[in-house]
Design an enzyme around this catalytic site. Structure first.
Site, mmCIF file in Angstrom:
data_model
loop_
_atom_site.group_PDB
_atom_site.id
_atom_site.type_symbol
_atom_site.label_atom_id
_atom_site.label_comp_id
_atom_site.label_asym_id
_atom_site.label_seq_id
_atom_site.Cartn_x
_atom_site.Cartn_y
_atom_site.Cartn_z
ATOM 1 N N GLU A 51 33.389 15.791 28.743
ATOM 2 C CA GLU A 51 32.359 16.609 30.417
ATOM 3 C C GLU A 51 30.806 16.126 30.202
ATOM 4 O O GLU A 51 30.624 16.767 29.683
ATOM 5 C CB GLU A 51 32.596 17.476 30.874
ATOM 6 C CG GLU A 51 31.943 17.931 32.812
ATOM 7 C CD GLU A 51 31.818 19.557 32.318
ATOM 8 O OE1 GLU A 51 32.049 20.509 31.825
ATOM 9 O OE2 GLU A 51 31.083 19.138 34.356
ATOM 10 N N ARG A 276 40.628 24.452 17.854
ATOM 11 C CA ARG A 276 37.981 24.343 17.641
ATOM 12 C C ARG A 276 37.966 24.661 16.390
ATOM 13 O O ARG A 276 38.746 25.363 15.762
ATOM 14 C CB ARG A 276 38.155 24.299 18.684
ATOM 15 C CG ARG A 276 37.714 26.230 19.192
ATOM 16 C CD ARG A 276 37.387 26.335 20.097
ATOM 17 N NE ARG A 276 36.812 25.888 20.448
ATOM 18 C CZ ARG A 276 36.313 25.443 22.664
ATOM 19 N NH1 ARG A 276 36.681 26.213 23.085
ATOM 20 N NH2 ARG A 276 34.824 25.051 22.893
ATOM 21 N N LYS A 286 29.520 25.845 24.814
ATOM 22 C CA LYS A 286 28.179 25.278 25.372
ATOM 23 C C LYS A 286 27.516 25.541 26.162
ATOM 24 O O LYS A 286 26.331 25.880 26.564
ATOM 25 C CB LYS A 286 29.539 24.374 26.552
ATOM 26 C CG LYS A 286 28.336 22.685 26.287
ATOM 27 C CD LYS A 286 29.717 21.882 27.552
ATOM 28 C CE LYS A 286 29.955 21.071 26.400
ATOM 29 N NZ LYS A 286 30.780 19.905 28.100
#
Length: 577
Positions: A51, A276, A286
């Site tokens: 994104e 992850r 983020k």
RNA sequence: UGGGGCGUCGUCAAGUGGUAAGACACAGGAUUUUGGUUCCUGCAUUCGGAGGUUCGAAUCCUCCCGCCCCAGCCA
């Protein structure tokens, strides 16, 4: 006298190839098996779907290496697709940085640069299809009400009073949502699934919301935007992705993706989830990275202390090292916390082989050679890289007034300290043996300000014809020839191994993660290319800051130190460095 | 205490019924004009725990314990 021109600096050429064979993992095994059985007609199509609302970090690099690596190794393709469905948070600044970072890492998506926003019309049509099938409805509940109706982890939700609107009414309302007739937040389109599902994502998830905001790509063409879950699975479907690789937290979403794709009866990729990346002494969420930037803890997304790709690039981490790191950490399904030391190992491993050596003194201590002929300068021949004979040699000017590292002298040397001390003899790398004859101190502070030494003319180049040995070799720089440079010494940004687990991770930020010193470097470094990477002998690897070197200033960022056995000994024996 | 996942060396990670790879880290030692590099050596009788099946289990079964994810009109 003109200094030797800068050596050819170490620079990375973007490459797609792997340096070493990639260790296998469960995802590769699945892909291999699928190719063997012809499940997708032998096709392998992956994608990296960021994104554009932030900069890429080392965690993304793991995903990039996995997805592009799979495509490269199985003769497939990997798309770069921006999942840009939230105009409020996204920006072209981010799509530009993402493209630059992926390219810098060494991967090429050729002409396959896609945007979920390019599928908006198609997505809208799919939504209409669901409405036609009685599988989606326009809900007038507001956000708070939807949350209330959703139920909890242990209690089922309740159906919205608007759930059973006639298809025609839903069609009309959804059309009018698109036309901008209703204010933000007044209505949403929801999938009609099961308000009692134990999987909360299946309790009539929102498919579309009204957002009268302009989008960085579609401008004001739309005022309703599809939700991620609806968009993502259909984008993969539209692109005919074979293996939709994502992180573990999306495992719960898979049931919803399966529902959407099955109801719409469209191409259905296989989703595979992996854990992850987590790294010690850093944060990779983020939200937290944005907080670091916005609170001014760091100087920007590309601050060399950031775990972002741009930060690591500026720090001097070679893309080859990052790729190698990603291959070494493996791909599995269990939560893990990778030791930052492994990343540093990969960086050193690459730089050891490729970075030219050079001498720089970070904390200069003046040394006067008392028996050196007045005004004489000699050119000493130095090896550029002992790991790479092809790198050749260079000349370094030597004179009677030098700088050595303050740490390399001790007036009262502790046990196991091999370096210079009063009366002791050491070698100056590629030059002469010198012996310390006198120590000059500031009469007020007692600080050592200068060393008086004698040199042995017989030891030119660093070997004594009489065969006598010295226990240390020091780096040095000729005082009158040296260039000035600003050197930034970076440490971990956080004091804690797991800063993300602190109540407020910002409280674990180290105040001393950046220390700037005025260094003296050998003259050949003048004009060193921005981004070029060097080894300062005995100290570490340093990278010419790509941004702050204008106006002729030389600025180096410390990429990583060399392994320092002495520091370990000193620490162990409680001798302060 | 609903659902979905995961638990093998300090950290990653192979292993998928035949008797615990490898890497990083760490600890020794050798070589060395970088206390760098390189090179040797050591480092899980044991696989979250307890039972069970089997000639044989990290791998199969049962129960238990622990950790992660999900209640955005974020992705």
């Amino acid at each position: 006298m003109s200094p030797t021109p800068p050596q050819k600096p170490e620079r990375s050429e973007p490459t797609i190839g792997k340096e070493t064979p990639v260790p296998s993992n469960f995802i590769r095994s699945i892909v291999e098996e699928d190719c063997r059985t012809g499940k997708w007609d032998g096709r392998v199509a992956t994608r990296f779907p960021p994104e554009p609302n932030g900069y890429l970090h080392i965690g993304h690099a793991k995903s990039i290496c996995l997805n592009f690596g799979l495509a490269a190794d199985f003769n497939g393709t990997c798309n770069l697709r921006f999942d840009d469905t939230n105009p409020l948070k996204e920006d072209v600044e981010y799509v530009d940085s993402i493209k630059e970072d992926v390219r810098w890492l060494g991967f090429d998506w050729q002409d396959r640069e896609y945007y979920a926003s390019d599928y908006f019309q198609q997505l809208y049509d799919y939504a209409v299809q669901l409405i036609h099938k009685g599988l989606a409805y326009v809900d007038d509940l507001n956000a708070d009400e939807i949350r209330e109706y959703r139920g909890t982890l242990t209690e089922p939700g309740r159906e919205s009073p608007w759930r059973n609107r006639p298809v025609e009414e839903n069609l009309d309302l959804f059309h009018r949502m698109r036309e901008g007739e209703f204010p933000d937040g007044s209505r949403v389109l929801r999938a009609k699934i099961d308000m009692a599902s134990p999987n909360l994502l299946m309790r009539d998830p929102t498919l579309y919301r009204i957002r009268k905001a302009s989008h960085h790509r579609t401008g004001d063409a739309w005022c309703i935007y599809p939700m991620y879950d609806f968009t993502h699975c259909l984008s993969d479907s539209i692109e005919h992705i074979t293996h939709s690789v994502c992180t573990l937290e999306f495992e719960n979403n898979r049931e919803l993706y399966d529902w959407v794709l099955a109801r719409l009866d469209v191409y259905h990729p296989q989703q595979i989830e992996f854990a992850r990346l987590n790294l010690t002494y850093t944060v990779l969420s983020k939200r937290k990275l944005i907080a670091l930037v916005e609170n001014g803890v760091v100087q920007g997304w590309d601050d060399p202390r950031m775990p972002t790709i741009s930060g690591m690039r500026r720090r001097g981490y070679p893309p080859e090292a990052i790729r190698n790191f990603c291959d070494r950490i493996g791909v599995a399904r269990r939560d893990s916390l990778v030791d930052f030391a492994l990343l540093e190992f990969c960086v050193r491993e690459y730089l050891n082989r490729h970075a030219p050596r050079v001498m720089a003194v970070l904390d200069p201590l003046k040394v006067v050679i008392e028996n050196w002929p007045e005004g004489r300068t000699e050119e000493m021949e130095a090896v550029n890289n002992p790991e790479d004979p092809a790198a050749g040699t260079r000349k370094v000017p030597f004179s009677g007034t030098l700088f050595i590292e303050r740490d390399d002298f001790r007036e009262e040397p502790p046990r196991k300290f091999f370096r210079l001390a009063p009366g002791r003899e050491v070698r100056l790398r590629y030059a002469y043996f010198i012996r310390c004859t006198d120590v000059i101190k500031d009469p007020d502070t007692g600080e050592v300000v200068e060393l008086r030494c004698t040199y042995d003319p017989e030891t030119r180049g660093g070997d004594a014809p009489d065969g006598r040995k010295v226990k240390a070799t020091l780096h040095w720089v000729s005082a009158s020839h040296a260039a000035d440079a600003e050197v930034r010494l970076y440490e971990h940004l956080f004091a804690e191994e797991r800063p993300g687990e602190a109540a407020d991770f910002l409280t674990t930020v180290r105040p001393d993660s950046l220390r700037t010193v005025a260094a003296k470097v050998e003259p050949g470094l003048t004009g060193a290319e921005p981004g070029s990477r060097w080894q300062f002998e005995r100290l570490g690897y340093f990278c010419v800051d790509p941004g702050d070197g204008e106006s002729g200033r030389l600025v180096f960022n410390r990429t990583v130190t060399l392994r320092d056995t002495w520091a370990k000994i000193a620490k162990k024996t409680k001798i302060s460095g």
